[in-house]
Design an enzyme around this catalytic site. Structure first.
Site, PDB file in Angstrom:
ATOM      1  N   GLU A   1       0.838  -1.202   0.000  1.00 30.81           N
ATOM      2  CA  GLU A   1       0.000   0.000   0.000  1.00 30.81           C
ATOM      3  C   GLU A   1       0.870   1.248   0.000  1.00 30.81           C
ATOM      4  O   GLU A   1       1.952   1.280   0.605  1.00 30.81           O
ATOM      5  CB  GLU A   1      -0.893  -0.012   1.241  1.00 30.81           C
ATOM      6  CG  GLU A   1      -2.029   0.976   1.218  1.00 30.81           C
ATOM      7  CD  GLU A   1      -3.062   0.684   2.303  1.00 30.81           C
ATOM      8  OE1 GLU A   1      -3.458   1.652   2.974  1.00 30.81           O
ATOM      9  OE2 GLU A   1      -3.469  -0.482   2.472  1.00 30.81           O
TER      10      GLU A   1
ATOM     11  N   ASP B   1      -0.086   5.388   0.639  1.00 27.09           N
ATOM     12  CA  ASP B   1      -1.218   6.198   1.091  1.00 27.09           C
ATOM     13  C   ASP B   1      -0.951   7.686   1.056  1.00 27.09           C
ATOM     14  O   ASP B   1       0.125   8.141   1.464  1.00 27.09           O
ATOM     15  CB  ASP B   1      -1.574   5.866   2.550  1.00 27.09           C
ATOM     16  CG  ASP B   1      -2.044   4.450   2.751  1.00 27.09           C
ATOM     17  OD1 ASP B   1      -2.613   3.878   1.808  1.00 27.09           O
ATOM     18  OD2 ASP B   1      -1.838   3.916   3.857  1.00 27.09           O
TER      19      ASP B   1
ATOM     20  N   GLU C   1      -3.536  10.301   2.905  1.00 24.64           N
ATOM     21  CA  GLU C   1      -4.797  10.404   3.630  1.00 24.64           C
ATOM     22  C   GLU C   1      -4.952  11.810   4.185  1.00 24.64           C
ATOM     23  O   GLU C   1      -4.060  12.318   4.868  1.00 24.64           O
ATOM     24  CB  GLU C   1      -4.859   9.396   4.780  1.00 24.64           C
ATOM     25  CG  GLU C   1      -5.017   7.960   4.338  1.00 24.64           C
ATOM     26  CD  GLU C   1      -5.213   7.022   5.516  1.00 24.64           C
ATOM     27  OE1 GLU C   1      -6.150   6.215   5.483  1.00 24.64           O
ATOM     28  OE2 GLU C   1      -4.409   7.108   6.473  1.00 24.64           O
TER      29      GLU C   1
END
Length: 342
Positions: free
Chosen positions: A109, A111, A113
Site C-alpha cells: 500500500e 497512502d 490520507e
C-alpha cells in the site's frame, strides 16, 4: 515572526523556484470511463456530464469511492483534488494504491490520507507505505499544508518504481523513499490498484477521536478531476508474468521521476516547516531507524523521541500566537502569486 510571515516567505520561495513549470506540464489525463470504476457508495459517487471529474459524497448512510479499472506493476497515479470545507472533523479522504483485495495477508500500500478538522482548523494529511503486509511497521509521516485544500483544486501524485517512491503535492516533492536492500519485502512490490475514498473515521481521525463527524454539515464532498495513470497494466494471478521493463523505462524518463536541485530545496523547506510527525525520528517505536530513513540533523533537532515536534517548536509557537490573535492563512491564489512576484 508571525505564522503569516513564515507562510508568506515559504510561498514566495516556491514561486521563485519556478516549481509550477516542469514536472506536470505534459501529463496524459483520462476520463473516468477510460481509467476508473465505481467502488462503493452508489448514488454518493457523482460523475460529471463530460466524465472528466467525479464527486465523492459522505452522508450519514455511506461514504463512497472509486478504483482503477486495472492493476499496475509500478506506476504514476495523480489527480487534482478539492476537499470538503467547513466542519470536517472525523472525515477522511484517501488517495492511495493497494492490493489488499487480492493479497489479503501480504498486501502492499501507498497512502495519501487527508484528515478533517473542526471548523476554523486546517486539514492535515499523512503519507504511508506498506510492503508484504508489514502493517505493524508503518512508515507514516504527517504534515500541514501551505494552502487551504478546500478552496481550490491541487494536484496530488504518487510515483512508484522498482527504485524509489515520491509523493508530490502540486509540483513540490514532499517525500522520497529510495529502495534499499535492507528494506527487503517491506518495499511495495506487487501489482496495485488506485483507490479514492471518503469515509467516516470518527474514532481516530481528529484529535485521536475527540471530535466526531457531524452530519449537520453533510454531505461532505470531495472532488476529483484530471486523472493521470501511467504504468504497466497486469493481471496479478496470471501464470506468465508481464514484462514491464518498457513501462518502468518510461516512468524513469519522466520529469516527475527526478527531483532537481530547486525542487529538493523546496522539499527540504516543506519538511522543515510543515512536517509534524516522522517515524524516522520516533525512537520509542523504532530504537533503530528503519533502513530507508535519511536522518537530517536539522529535522531531527525539531522532534522528540516520539517523532513528534518538540514543545515550543513551530507548531507550538503557532498555537500560542493563535490564542492571542487569529491570523489568516496564505491561500494559493494565482493572482496573489503574481502580486508577490512584482
Amino acid at each position: 515572526m508571525s505564522k503569516l510571515s513564515y507562510n508568506l516567505i515559504f510561498f514566495i520561495v516556491f514561486l521563485c523556484l519556478g516549481l509550477r513549470s516542469s514536472a506536470f506540464t505534459n501529463l496524459n489525463t483520462l476520463s473516468f470511463e477510460e481509467s476508473l470504476s465505481p467502488l462503493f457508495g452508489d448514488g454518493n459517487l457523482v460523475r460529471s456530464p463530460d466524465d472528466l471529474s467525479v464527486r465523492l459524497l459522505l452522508d450519514k448512510y455511506t461514504g463512497s469511492g472509486f478504483i482503477s479499472s486495472n492493476m499496475y506493476q509500478h506506476g504514476f497515479y495523480s489527480s487534482m483534488i478539492k476537499l470538503p470545507a467547513d466542519y470536517t472533523a472525523g472525515v477522511v479522504v484517501a488517495f492511495y494504491t493497494s492490493n489488499g483485495d487480492v493479497f489479503e495477508k501480504t498486501h502492499d500500500e501507498l497512502d495519501i490520507e487527508f484528515l478533517g478538522n473542526i471548523k476554523g482548523k486546517p486539514w492535515r494529511f499523512q503519507t504511508n507505505l506498506y510492503g508484504n503486509g508489514s502493517t505493524h511497521r508503518g512508515r507514516e509521516e504527517r504534515y500541514r499544508l501551505w494552502f487551504d485544500p478546500s478552496k481550490e483544486f491541487h494536484r496530488y501524485s504518487i510515483l512508484w518504481t522498482p527504485h524509489k517512491i515520491i509523493f508530490w503535492v502540486d509540483d513540490v516533492p514532499i517525500r522520497e523513499v529510495i529502495r534499499s536492500e535492507a528494506m527487503g519485502a517491506d518495499y511495495p512490490a506487487k501489482p496495485m490498484s488506485l483507490y479514492a475514498t471518503i469515509w467516516d473515521a470518527s474514532d481516530w481521525a481528529t484529535s485521536g477521536g475527540k471530535y466526531k463527524a457531524n452530519y449537520k454539515y453533510a454531505p461532505f464532498v470531495a472532488e476529483f478531476k484530471s486523472f493521470s495513470l501511467d504504468g504497466c497494466s497486469v493481471d496479478p494471478i496470471q501464470e506468465v508474468p508481464t514484462d514491464c521493463s518498457d513501462s518502468v523505462d518510461f516512468l524513469e524518463s519522466q520529469d516527475y521521476f527526478s527531483i532537481n536541485s530547486r525542487q529538493r530545496a523546496a522539499m527540504r523547506r516543506f519538511r522543515q516547516r510543515f512536517m509534524y510527525y516522522s517515524y524516522c525520528y520516533d525512537t520509542v517505536r523504532y530504537p533503530e531507524a528503519p533502513p530507508e530513513c535519511v536522518i537530517v540533523p536539522a529535522e531531527k533537532d525539531r522532534f522528540k523521541d516520539t517523532g513528534r515536534l518538540k514543545f515550543g517548536g513551530t507548531e507550538a509557537r503557532g498555537r500560542r500566537r493563535n490564542r492571542r490573535q487569529q491570523r489568516p492563512e496564505i491561500e494559493s491564489d494565482p493572482d496573489e502569486r503574481r502580486r508577490l512576484l512584482k
